[in-house]
Design a protein around this motif. Sequence first.
Motif, PDB file in Angstrom:
ATOM      1  N   ALA A  69       9.645  -1.701  -3.059  1.00 41.04           N
ATOM      2  CA  ALA A  69       8.766  -2.512  -3.910  1.00 41.04           C
ATOM      3  C   ALA A  69       7.451  -2.788  -3.188  1.00 41.04           C
ATOM      4  CB  ALA A  69       9.451  -3.818  -4.282  1.00 41.04           C
ATOM      5  N   VAL A  70       7.528  -3.013  -1.890  1.00 35.94           N
ATOM      6  CA  VAL A  70       6.316  -3.231  -1.090  1.00 35.94           C
ATOM      7  C   VAL A  70       5.365  -2.061  -1.266  1.00 35.94           C
ATOM      8  CG1 VAL A  70       5.466  -3.254   1.296  1.00 35.94           C
ATOM      9  CG2 VAL A  70       7.329  -4.784   0.611  1.00 35.94           C
ATOM     10  N   LYS A  71       5.903  -0.854  -1.111  1.00 35.42           N
ATOM     11  CA  LYS A  71       5.077   0.346  -1.237  1.00 35.42           C
ATOM     12  C   LYS A  71       4.435   0.412  -2.626  1.00 35.42           C
ATOM     13  CE  LYS A  71       5.538   5.407  -1.100  1.00 35.42           C
ATOM     14  NZ  LYS A  71       5.271   5.839  -2.481  1.00 35.42           N
ATOM     15  N   GLU A  72       5.227   0.248  -3.665  1.00 33.15           N
ATOM     16  CA  GLU A  72       4.705   0.384  -5.027  1.00 33.15           C
ATOM     17  C   GLU A  72       3.649  -0.681  -5.331  1.00 33.15           C
ATOM     18  OE1 GLU A  72       5.230   2.863  -6.985  1.00 33.15           O
ATOM     19  OE2 GLU A  72       6.832   3.805  -5.807  1.00 33.15           O
ATOM     20  N   LEU A  73       3.905  -1.911  -4.919  1.00 32.54           N
ATOM     21  CA  LEU A  73       2.961  -2.993  -5.240  1.00 32.54           C
ATOM     22  C   LEU A  73       1.667  -2.850  -4.437  1.00 32.54           C
ATOM     23  CD1 LEU A  73       5.398  -6.052  -5.597  1.00 32.54           C
ATOM     24  CD2 LEU A  73       4.548  -4.502  -7.370  1.00 32.54           C
ATOM     25  N   LEU A  74       1.781  -2.439  -3.174  1.00 38.61           N
ATOM     26  CA  LEU A  74       0.558  -2.216  -2.376  1.00 38.61           C
ATOM     27  C   LEU A  74      -0.256  -1.078  -2.990  1.00 38.61           C
ATOM     28  CD1 LEU A  74       1.844  -2.501   1.333  1.00 38.61           C
ATOM     29  CD2 LEU A  74       0.495  -4.189   0.051  1.00 38.61           C
ATOM     30  N   GLU A  75       0.422  -0.023  -3.409  1.00 41.47           N
ATOM     31  CA  GLU A  75      -0.301   1.117  -4.000  1.00 41.47           C
ATOM     32  C   GLU A  75      -1.005   0.711  -5.291  1.00 41.47           C
ATOM     33  OE1 GLU A  75       2.205   4.836  -2.084  1.00 41.47           O
ATOM     34  OE2 GLU A  75       2.371   4.486  -4.228  1.00 41.47           O
ATOM     35  N   ASN A  76      -0.361  -0.130  -6.085  1.00 43.02           N
ATOM     36  CA  ASN A  76      -1.017  -0.600  -7.310  1.00 43.02           C
ATOM     37  C   ASN A  76      -2.277  -1.388  -6.982  1.00 43.02           C
ATOM     38  OD1 ASN A  76       0.753   0.565  -9.089  1.00 43.02           O
ATOM     39  ND2 ASN A  76       1.946  -1.293  -9.451  1.00 43.02           N
ATOM     40  N   ALA A  77      -2.217  -2.196  -5.920  1.00 41.11           N
ATOM     41  CA  ALA A  77      -3.389  -2.984  -5.531  1.00 41.11           C
ATOM     42  C   ALA A  77      -4.527  -2.054  -5.102  1.00 41.11           C
ATOM     43  CB  ALA A  77      -3.023  -3.942  -4.404  1.00 41.11           C
ATOM     44  N   ILE A  78      -4.185  -0.995  -4.389  1.00 41.61           N
ATOM     45  CA  ILE A  78      -5.208  -0.030  -3.966  1.00 41.61           C
ATOM     46  C   ILE A  78      -5.812   0.666  -5.184  1.00 41.61           C
ATOM     47  CG2 ILE A  78      -5.498   2.209  -2.833  1.00 41.61           C
ATOM     48  CD1 ILE A  78      -3.495   1.051  -0.708  1.00 41.61           C
ATOM     49  N   ASP A  79      -4.941   1.105  -6.093  1.00 38.97           N
ATOM     50  CA  ASP A  79      -5.440   1.768  -7.304  1.00 38.97           C
ATOM     51  C   ASP A  79      -6.326   0.840  -8.132  1.00 38.97           C
ATOM     52  OD1 ASP A  79      -4.157   4.118  -6.675  1.00 38.97           O
ATOM     53  OD2 ASP A  79      -2.431   3.787  -7.986  1.00 38.97           O
ATOM     54  N   ALA A  80      -6.120  -0.470  -7.991  1.00 38.63           N
ATOM     55  CA  ALA A  80      -6.936  -1.435  -8.745  1.00 38.63           C
ATOM     56  C   ALA A  80      -8.268  -1.708  -8.053  1.00 38.63           C
ATOM     57  CB  ALA A  80      -6.167  -2.742  -8.930  1.00 38.63           C
ATOM     58  N   GLY A  81      -8.524  -0.990  -6.954  1.00 38.50           N
ATOM     59  CA  GLY A  81      -9.814  -1.124  -6.272  1.00 38.50           C
ATOM     60  C   GLY A  81      -9.941  -2.362  -5.406  1.00 38.50           C
ATOM     61  N   ALA A  82      -8.829  -2.949  -4.995  1.00 33.85           N
ATOM     62  CA  ALA A  82      -8.890  -4.172  -4.188  1.00 33.85           C
ATOM     63  C   ALA A  82      -9.510  -3.900  -2.824  1.00 33.85           C
ATOM     64  CB  ALA A  82      -7.482  -4.742  -4.008  1.00 33.85           C
ATOM     65  N   THR A  83     -10.205  -4.916  -2.294  1.00 36.63           N
ATOM     66  CA  THR A  83     -10.725  -4.821  -0.924  1.00 36.63           C
ATOM     67  C   THR A  83     -10.001  -5.824  -0.031  1.00 36.63           C
ATOM     68  OG1 THR A  83     -12.437  -6.445  -1.447  1.00 36.63           O
ATOM     69  CG2 THR A  83     -13.043  -4.120  -1.630  1.00 36.63           C
ATOM     70  N   ASN A  84      -9.142  -6.628  -0.642  1.00 36.68           N
ATOM     71  CA  ASN A  84      -8.392  -7.648   0.097  1.00 36.68           C
ATOM     72  C   ASN A  84      -6.986  -7.687  -0.486  1.00 36.68           C
ATOM     73  OD1 ASN A  84      -7.247 -10.357   0.643  1.00 36.68           O
ATOM     74  ND2 ASN A  84      -9.234 -10.725   1.610  1.00 36.68           N
ATOM     75  N   ILE A  85      -5.995  -7.374   0.351  1.00 37.65           N
ATOM     76  CA  ILE A  85      -4.613  -7.281  -0.133  1.00 37.65           C
ATOM     77  C   ILE A  85      -3.700  -8.068   0.801  1.00 37.65           C
ATOM     78  CG2 ILE A  85      -2.698  -5.724  -0.677  1.00 37.65           C
ATOM     79  CD1 ILE A  85      -4.763  -3.515  -1.213  1.00 37.65           C
ATOM     80  N   GLN A  86      -3.002  -9.044   0.227  1.00 40.41           N
ATOM     81  CA  GLN A  86      -2.092  -9.862   1.032  1.00 40.41           C
ATOM     82  C   GLN A  86      -0.659  -9.581   0.608  1.00 40.41           C
ATOM     83  OE1 GLN A  86      -4.917 -13.137  -0.225  1.00 40.41           O
ATOM     84  NE2 GLN A  86      -3.513 -14.193   1.154  1.00 40.41           N
ATOM     85  N   LEU A  87       0.181  -9.323   1.595  1.00 35.93           N
ATOM     86  CA  LEU A  87       1.608  -9.112   1.334  1.00 35.93           C
ATOM     87  C   LEU A  87       2.374 -10.281   1.926  1.00 35.93           C
ATOM     88  CD1 LEU A  87       4.179  -7.438   0.648  1.00 35.93           C
ATOM     89  CD2 LEU A  87       3.844  -6.242   2.813  1.00 35.93           C
ATOM     90  N   ILE A  88       3.227 -10.872   1.115  1.00 30.84           N
ATOM     91  CA  ILE A  88       4.011 -12.028   1.560  1.00 30.84           C
ATOM     92  C   ILE A  88       5.479 -11.725   1.286  1.00 30.84           C
ATOM     93  CG2 ILE A  88       4.453 -14.494   1.153  1.00 30.84           C
ATOM     94  CD1 ILE A  88       1.500 -14.567   0.060  1.00 30.84           C
ATOM     95  N   VAL A  89       6.322 -11.827   2.312  1.00 33.97           N
ATOM     96  CA  VAL A  89       7.749 -11.605   2.061  1.00 33.97           C
ATOM     97  C   VAL A  89       8.550 -12.755   2.656  1.00 33.97           C
ATOM     98  CG1 VAL A  89       7.496  -9.098   2.093  1.00 33.97           C
ATOM     99  CG2 VAL A  89       8.180 -10.243   4.178  1.00 33.97           C
TER     100      VAL A  89
END
Length: 353
Positions: A28-48
Amino acid sequence: MADIIQLLPDNIANQIAAGEVIQRPASAVKELLENAIDAGATNIQLIVSDAGKALVQVIDNGKGMSETDARMSFERHATSKIRNIDDLFSIKTMGFRGEALASVAAVAQVELKTRRAEDELGTFITVENSVVTKQEPCAANTGTSISMKNLFFNVPARRNFLKTNAVETRHIIDEFTRVAMAYPQIFFSLTINGLEQFHLESGSIKQRIVQLLGNNYNTKLVSVKEEMDYVNVYGFVGKPETAKKTRGDQYFFVNNRFIKSAYLNHAVSSAFSDMIAKDSFASYVLFIDLDPAQIDINVHPTKQEIKFEDERIVYAFVQAAVKHALAQFSIAPSLDFTLYLWSQCKIERWGTV
Ligand code: ADP
Ligand code: MG
């Protein structure tokens, strides 16, 4: 006798499909991070928390979604990234199968908050068992926050397959590392159980490698850069002294996507040949860029393996690029000396250089 075939209800079909895409919190981490990249994000925070078993949350400042898109995003085969089959061979996004969010929503409790810059209000949606349980307008930052809670709460058998927290956390850090490595221009952070473990300011590839793999690489990276019409290879290999006894820091990215390839790994190790011991593993972070028409990424559900139209050219090119880089690094002192002699000789013959 009565007929016996039935169509599976959507939520069961989604749960089964989810088996391919979401095996553990790290998927899920991989898929959600990839979606954020595809959305053009310049700031991505992962919290687990609890090794992602209790929570995996990704907050991005990307383009967000309209209310309708937010709702649609959880449908299976719902994607904004391709329209027809030919698009598969010109793919520039990380995702395209339209399965990730549907899968996550089938096997966890999901909360989505999203807003586009042009909208005054954002949308808040909760989904459980593939069913939307709440949808309402809300105040939100531009971008998207998705929380996946209690993974496999409704599939206890799969929950039992999860490993210890230490092992699942390692998988999460691995996926985070692979994505963050490929996008050094994006800020990433990773917070585990309330503690920020990575805080990666945007920078160069080299800076990102050092941030992720450790300071000891700072003076031990050899730059690789070779270009031709068909394919470009760039990145870094570790100096021979960074070779490891266990398969460690080995990263290939094809068009910025982390892939596993024993074949290309062989190309790199053979370029090192006798510079490292037979039983040790070279370190490398190599980016291979080529026309998306030359690769097929739709051969593996998590896209970690790809097919090259012409694997041998890529092999030969990667091998040559690494050999060239290593040669420049290792013969540099003697090369300087040769140049020195040559310049002396010129001085003797022509009086000046
Ligand atoms: P895919 O990425 O293969 O298209 P997903 O299920 O991962 O499929 O996502 C479905 C769609 O939801 C995406 O195509 C995208 O339009 C939208 N989406 C998902 N995550 C985000 C996000 N973080 N920001 C903006 N849009 C998103
Ligand atoms: Mg996706």
